[in-house]
Design a protein around this motif. Structure first.
Motif, PDB file in Angstrom:
ATOM      1  N   ASP A  57       0.821  -1.213   0.000  1.00  0.00           N
ATOM      2  CA  ASP A  57       0.000   0.000   0.000  1.00  0.00           C
ATOM      3  C   ASP A  57       0.857   1.265   0.000  1.00  0.00           C
ATOM      4  O   ASP A  57       0.498   2.271  -0.632  1.00  0.00           O
ATOM      5  N   VAL A  58       1.986   1.220   0.668  1.00  0.00           N
ATOM      6  CA  VAL A  58       2.910   2.363   0.673  1.00  0.00           C
ATOM      7  C   VAL A  58       3.459   2.599  -0.730  1.00  0.00           C
ATOM      8  O   VAL A  58       3.535   3.735  -1.211  1.00  0.00           O
ATOM      9  N   PHE A  59       3.831   1.515  -1.396  1.00  0.00           N
ATOM     10  CA  PHE A  59       4.385   1.616  -2.745  1.00  0.00           C
ATOM     11  C   PHE A  59       3.341   2.165  -3.710  1.00  0.00           C
ATOM     12  O   PHE A  59       3.634   3.057  -4.524  1.00  0.00           O
ATOM     13  N   ALA A  60       2.112   1.664  -3.635  1.00  0.00           N
ATOM     14  CA  ALA A  60       1.056   2.130  -4.537  1.00  0.00           C
ATOM     15  C   ALA A  60       0.793   3.621  -4.353  1.00  0.00           C
ATOM     16  O   ALA A  60       0.628   4.357  -5.326  1.00  0.00           O
ATOM     17  N   HIS A  61       0.787   4.067  -3.104  1.00  0.00           N
ATOM     18  CA  HIS A  61       0.529   5.486  -2.846  1.00  0.00           C
ATOM     19  C   HIS A  61       1.692   6.350  -3.327  1.00  0.00           C
ATOM     20  O   HIS A  61       1.487   7.414  -3.920  1.00  0.00           O
ATOM     21  N   ALA A  62       2.914   5.891  -3.092  1.00  0.00           N
ATOM     22  CA  ALA A  62       4.090   6.644  -3.532  1.00  0.00           C
ATOM     23  C   ALA A  62       4.131   6.765  -5.052  1.00  0.00           C
ATOM     24  O   ALA A  62       4.436   7.831  -5.599  1.00  0.00           O
ATOM     25  N   VAL A  63       3.832   5.689  -5.744  1.00  0.00           N
ATOM     26  CA  VAL A  63       3.823   5.719  -7.207  1.00  0.00           C
ATOM     27  C   VAL A  63       2.737   6.662  -7.714  1.00  0.00           C
ATOM     28  O   VAL A  63       2.955   7.438  -8.649  1.00  0.00           O
ATOM     29  N   ALA A  64       1.551   6.623  -7.089  1.00  0.00           N
ATOM     30  CA  ALA A  64       0.462   7.514  -7.500  1.00  0.00           C
ATOM     31  C   ALA A  64       0.876   8.974  -7.361  1.00  0.00           C
ATOM     32  O   ALA A  64       0.507   9.817  -8.192  1.00  0.00           O
ATOM     33  N   GLN A  65       1.641   9.298  -6.328  1.00  0.00           N
ATOM     34  CA  GLN A  65       2.133  10.665  -6.176  1.00  0.00           C
ATOM     35  C   GLN A  65       3.167  10.994  -7.251  1.00  0.00           C
ATOM     36  O   GLN A  65       3.122  12.063  -7.873  1.00  0.00           O
ATOM     37  N   ALA A  66       4.095  10.083  -7.478  1.00  0.00           N
ATOM     38  CA  ALA A  66       5.189  10.352  -8.408  1.00  0.00           C
ATOM     39  C   ALA A  66       4.711  10.536  -9.840  1.00  0.00           C
ATOM     40  O   ALA A  66       5.190  11.424 -10.557  1.00  0.00           O
ATOM     41  N   VAL A  67       3.763   9.715 -10.298  1.00  0.00           N
ATOM     42  CA  VAL A  67       3.345   9.777 -11.705  1.00  0.00           C
ATOM     43  C   VAL A  67       2.573  11.056 -12.014  1.00  0.00           C
ATOM     44  O   VAL A  67       2.308  11.347 -13.192  1.00  0.00           O
ATOM     45  N   THR A  68       2.228  11.834 -10.988  1.00  0.00           N
ATOM     46  CA  THR A  68       1.519  13.100 -11.200  1.00  0.00           C
ATOM     47  C   THR A  68       2.238  13.988 -12.209  1.00  0.00           C
ATOM     48  O   THR A  68       1.601  14.655 -13.022  1.00  0.00           O
ATOM     49  N   ASP A 117       7.668  16.457 -16.648  1.00  0.00           N
ATOM     50  CA  ASP A 117       7.228  16.697 -18.018  1.00  0.00           C
ATOM     51  C   ASP A 117       7.776  18.024 -18.544  1.00  0.00           C
ATOM     52  O   ASP A 117       7.239  18.598 -19.487  1.00  0.00           O
ATOM     53  N   ARG A 118       8.812  18.548 -17.897  1.00  0.00           N
ATOM     54  CA  ARG A 118       9.506  19.806 -18.193  1.00  0.00           C
ATOM     55  C   ARG A 118       8.869  21.007 -17.512  1.00  0.00           C
ATOM     56  O   ARG A 118       9.519  22.033 -17.336  1.00  0.00           O
ATOM     57  N   PHE A 119       7.593  20.899 -17.137  1.00  0.00           N
ATOM     58  CA  PHE A 119       6.906  22.015 -16.501  1.00  0.00           C
ATOM     59  C   PHE A 119       6.746  21.810 -14.993  1.00  0.00           C
ATOM     60  O   PHE A 119       6.483  22.746 -14.262  1.00  0.00           O
ATOM     61  N   ARG A 120       6.904  20.590 -14.559  1.00  0.00           N
ATOM     62  CA  ARG A 120       6.783  20.242 -13.143  1.00  0.00           C
ATOM     63  C   ARG A 120       7.629  19.013 -12.866  1.00  0.00           C
ATOM     64  O   ARG A 120       8.027  18.289 -13.783  1.00  0.00           O
ATOM     65  N   LEU A 121       7.881  18.793 -11.605  1.00  0.00           N
ATOM     66  CA  LEU A 121       8.761  17.707 -11.187  1.00  0.00           C
ATOM     67  C   LEU A 121       8.252  17.142  -9.867  1.00  0.00           C
ATOM     68  O   LEU A 121       7.926  17.892  -8.946  1.00  0.00           O
ATOM     69  N   SER A 122       8.148  15.824  -9.799  1.00  0.00           N
ATOM     70  CA  SER A 122       7.744  15.174  -8.551  1.00  0.00           C
ATOM     71  C   SER A 122       8.892  14.332  -8.018  1.00  0.00           C
ATOM     72  O   SER A 122       9.672  13.757  -8.777  1.00  0.00           O
ATOM     73  N   HIS A 123       8.978  14.273  -6.696  1.00  0.00           N
ATOM     74  CA  HIS A 123      10.023  13.497  -6.038  1.00  0.00           C
ATOM     75  C   HIS A 123       9.419  12.846  -4.803  1.00  0.00           C
ATOM     76  O   HIS A 123       8.893  13.526  -3.922  1.00  0.00           O
ATOM     77  N   ARG A 124       9.483  11.529  -4.743  1.00  0.00           N
ATOM     78  CA  ARG A 124       8.934  10.789  -3.598  1.00  0.00           C
ATOM     79  C   ARG A 124       9.971   9.792  -3.105  1.00  0.00           C
ATOM     80  O   ARG A 124      10.564   9.062  -3.883  1.00  0.00           O
ATOM     81  N   GLU A 125      10.196   9.786  -1.805  1.00  0.00           N
ATOM     82  CA  GLU A 125      11.117   8.831  -1.190  1.00  0.00           C
ATOM     83  C   GLU A 125      10.350   7.905  -0.259  1.00  0.00           C
ATOM     84  O   GLU A 125       9.402   8.325   0.400  1.00  0.00           O
ATOM     85  N   LEU A 126      10.776   6.643  -0.208  1.00  0.00           N
ATOM     86  CA  LEU A 126      10.182   5.675   0.703  1.00  0.00           C
ATOM     87  C   LEU A 126      11.197   4.607   1.043  1.00  0.00           C
ATOM     88  O   LEU A 126      12.189   4.412   0.324  1.00  0.00           O
ATOM     89  N   THR A 160      -3.322  18.021  -4.630  1.00  0.00           N
ATOM     90  CA  THR A 160      -4.130  16.859  -4.289  1.00  0.00           C
ATOM     91  C   THR A 160      -3.293  15.598  -4.064  1.00  0.00           C
ATOM     92  O   THR A 160      -3.774  14.635  -3.474  1.00  0.00           O
ATOM     93  N   ALA A 161      -2.046  15.608  -4.524  1.00  0.00           N
ATOM     94  CA  ALA A 161      -1.172  14.464  -4.294  1.00  0.00           C
ATOM     95  C   ALA A 161      -0.546  14.473  -2.905  1.00  0.00           C
ATOM     96  O   ALA A 161       0.050  13.485  -2.470  1.00  0.00           O
TER      97      ALA A 161
END
Length: 379
Positions: free
Chosen positions: A130-141, A170-179, A335-336
């Motif tokens: 569940d931690v991995f699924a949530h982290a990936v959902a945030q990152a793919v934003t 995507d060049r306009f934004r950047l997401s970074h998630r650590e777990l 929302t992420a």
């Protein structure tokens, strides 16, 4: 081939395996779903030369065998079956499916023409599902969707000992998630670029069990592969996909080490305010954010067009600042975030903002950061 299986278990597994079938397969057999009945039960597989899915489930196998049928058709049929056990049997060049009084006969495809699924690489480690699924959902934003820039449609997974970092842009934004995770080799450092859509769908679908096994084989140019395996109703599920080829941009340096202005705002208030004000924003225009004197004032619209303005409370530390952002990109990042309050950290109005959850429990840095480029404000 002859077997009997519970309807819900079969329908769920078929739907999962068929979800990645190509809409326009390069060869007809790639639209097929491979059914194999044997000693380990029932195995359902799909493969398009890039991504494979393999579901193993318990079944009462009377006769071993294998058959290849239309995956989407089988998924539609299984979804509509009554809540009774399903029996499938090969009858010449067709597969007969019986469930209660419902009977279907499906044309088979030449199973000998179906490609061999890639092997799962050796396990690299495990992570809480569940931690991995949530982290990936945030990152793919922040992952790109432009196939003309394939490198930006991926999520970079960086494994360093007992921690995983997920990066997307995507060049306009950047997401970074650590777990954190449990590596097989504690001091291993490795990186991979995984298609964002495959990663997102896979992580979301493997939450039935307590953990997910990640298996990474980073080969030469275009030869790397990553696999994910987890428990599901009635058995196991496994996905493999080829890694994206190309050099992911060096984006970590984009996160500034110091900030001149940091504003803390209640997330729900900001989200609702952005949604309202953005109603009058024309396509590709920014929503203006002005931070000053304990207030955040949002404005949109200009000239003779519709206009909107709204103010909400904000704790502002540092200099007053006025900037603007694409409202949808801003909402995606907000929302992420999990926390009730968010921090918006600025160096200057023309530079990106770093948005993260406000950490108030002394747990250190937030696990998710979202960097967003500003948009030019209309005069």
């Amino acid at each position: 081939m002859k077997f009997r299986v519970e309807r819900d278990v079969l329908a769920d597994a078929v739907a999962w395996a068929a979800r990645s079938l190509p809409v326009r397969p390069s060869v007809p057999v790639l639209a097929g779903l491979l059914i194999e009945a044997g000693e380990e039960g029932l195995v359902l597989s799909t493969f398009d030369y890039e991504t494979s899915a393999r579901a193993t489930l318990a079944a009462d196998v009377s006769e071993e065998g294998r058959a290849l049928v239309s995956g989407r058709l089988l998924a539609d049929i299984c979804r509509s079956l009554p809540a009774k056990p399903v029996e499938m049997i090969i009858d010449g060049s067709r597969v007969s499916l019986t469930c209660g009084s419902a009977r279907f006969s499906l044309q088979t495809m030449p199973v000998e023409d179906y490609p061999t699924l890639p092997d799962m690489p050796a396990a690299t480690g495990t992570v809480q599902s569940d931690v991995f699924a949530h982290a990936v959902a945030q990152a793919v934003t922040a992952a790109g969707r432009d196939d003309m820039l394939p490198v930006l449609t991926g999520v970079r997974i960086e494994i360093d000992g007992s921690s995983i970092s997920l990066l997307a842009t995507d060049r306009f934004r950047l997401s970074h998630r650590e777990l954190g995770w449990d590596p097989r080799t504690p001091d291993e450092t490795v990186a991979a670029l995984v298609p964002a859509k495959v990663l997102g769908d896979t992580a979301k679908s493997l939450t039935a069990g307590s953990e997910v096994t990640i298996a990474l084989a980073a080969g030469g140019s275009g030869e790397g592969i990553i696999g994910f395996e987890g428990a599901a109703a009635g058995g196991l599920r496994r996905t493999t996909t080829r890694l994206l080829d190309g050099e992911f941009p060096k984006v970590r340096s984009l996160f500034p080490s110091e900030h001149l202005t940091v504003a803390t705002v209640k997330k729900s208030d900001l989200v609702e305010s952005v949604k309202r004000v953005a109603l009058v924003a024309e396509r590709n225009t920014a929503v203006q954010l002005a931070f000053s004197d304990g207030l955040l004032t949002l404005d949109a619209g200009s000239g003779d067009e519709a206009q909107a303005s709204e103010s909400i409370e904000a704790r502002v530390n540092g200099e007053d600042i006025t900037t603007g952002f694409n409202p949808q990109f801003l909402l995606d990042g907000l929302t992420a975030i999990d926390q009730e309050e968010v921090e918006l950290a600025f160096t200057q109005a023309s530079k990106p903002v770093v948005i993260s959850g406000a950490v108030t429990d002394g747990s250190g840095a937030p696990g998710f950061r979202y960097l967003l480029m500003p948009r030019r404000l209309l005069s």
